[in-house]
Design a protein around this motif. Structure first.
Motif: not given
Length: 219
Positions: A1-20
């Motif tokens: 089945m489709g494995q779900k992952i948090n889209p923000l953590g998945f994109r850290l370092g590419t299109t997403q930055n850390h909030h802390s």
């Protein structure tokens, strides 16, 4: 089945930055993490207590924290400027005192800055708060979801998916309902996707709201 992952953590370092942003030795890491949580909770509680606006939306999109040895810099991104910007300096000073009491930081300076967001309804957190307010007022969930999608269309987004799970409309059996408008490519790491999950307490029980917003594609 489709494995779900948090889209923000998945994109850290590419299109997403850390909030802390801070560095700690392994043994002090948990303290730093709890401190961040305290800061965020304290700010949210303050806003909830002091600014009641009609729609029941707090309007905080996100809170970013940067720590140095002698300074904690907190950036609040807010959608509705009425909340903290009315008598700005006085409000922020009061908030700083509250957070300092909570943290009890003696040898570190706390600095809070507020930034306004141009399109508040392009932010999943603000949308989720809006839907939560509607559900608490017993508006039908489909109506609330459709209204939220209409609001994002004004904010110039490319796609949105809204999901509500739990005892919807007080039914005995919990279920998951979702609605999607436009494209939401979760598998593509190059896409900028904003996401939030938000619990809402209704009289029937807790419902979970999840919102994915497709903002734009990185070239």
């Amino acid at each position: 089945m489709g494995q779900k992952i948090n889209p923000l953590g998945f994109r850290l370092g590419t299109t997403q930055n850390h909030h802390s942003l801070w560095f700690a030795q392994p043994k002090n890491y948990s303290e730093g993490l709890q401190e961040d949580q305290k800061i965020r909770n304290c700010i949210k509680n303050y806003v909830q207590k002091n600014m009641r606006i009609s729609s029941g939306v707090e309007g905080i999109a996100r809170i970013e924290i940067q720590k140095r040895i002698d300074l904690i810099q907190v950036l609040i991104y807010i959608g509705f400027p009425k909340l903290l910007l009315e008598n700005r300096s006085q409000r922020i000073e009061e908030l700083q005192i509250n957070v300092q009491k909570e943290l009890n930081c003696v040898n570190r300076k706390l600095n809070i800055a507020v930034t306004r967001i141009a399109n508040p309804y392009g932010q999943p957190t603000i949308l989720a708060e809006f839907i939560a307010g509607q559900l608490k007022n017993r508006v039908s969930f489909r109506k609330a979801m459709k209204k939220a999608i209409e609001l994002t269309e004004q904010a110039d987004t490319k796609g949105i998916k809204v999901q509500i799970a739990g005892r919807i409309d007080g039914k005995e059996i919990a279920r998951v309902e979702w609605i999607r408008e436009g494209r939401v490519p979760l598998q593509t790491i190059g896409t900028k996707i904003d996401y939030c999950s938000y619990p809402v307490r209704t009289i029937y029980g807790v419902l979970g709201i999840k919102i994915w917003i497709f903002l734009n594609e990185e070239k």
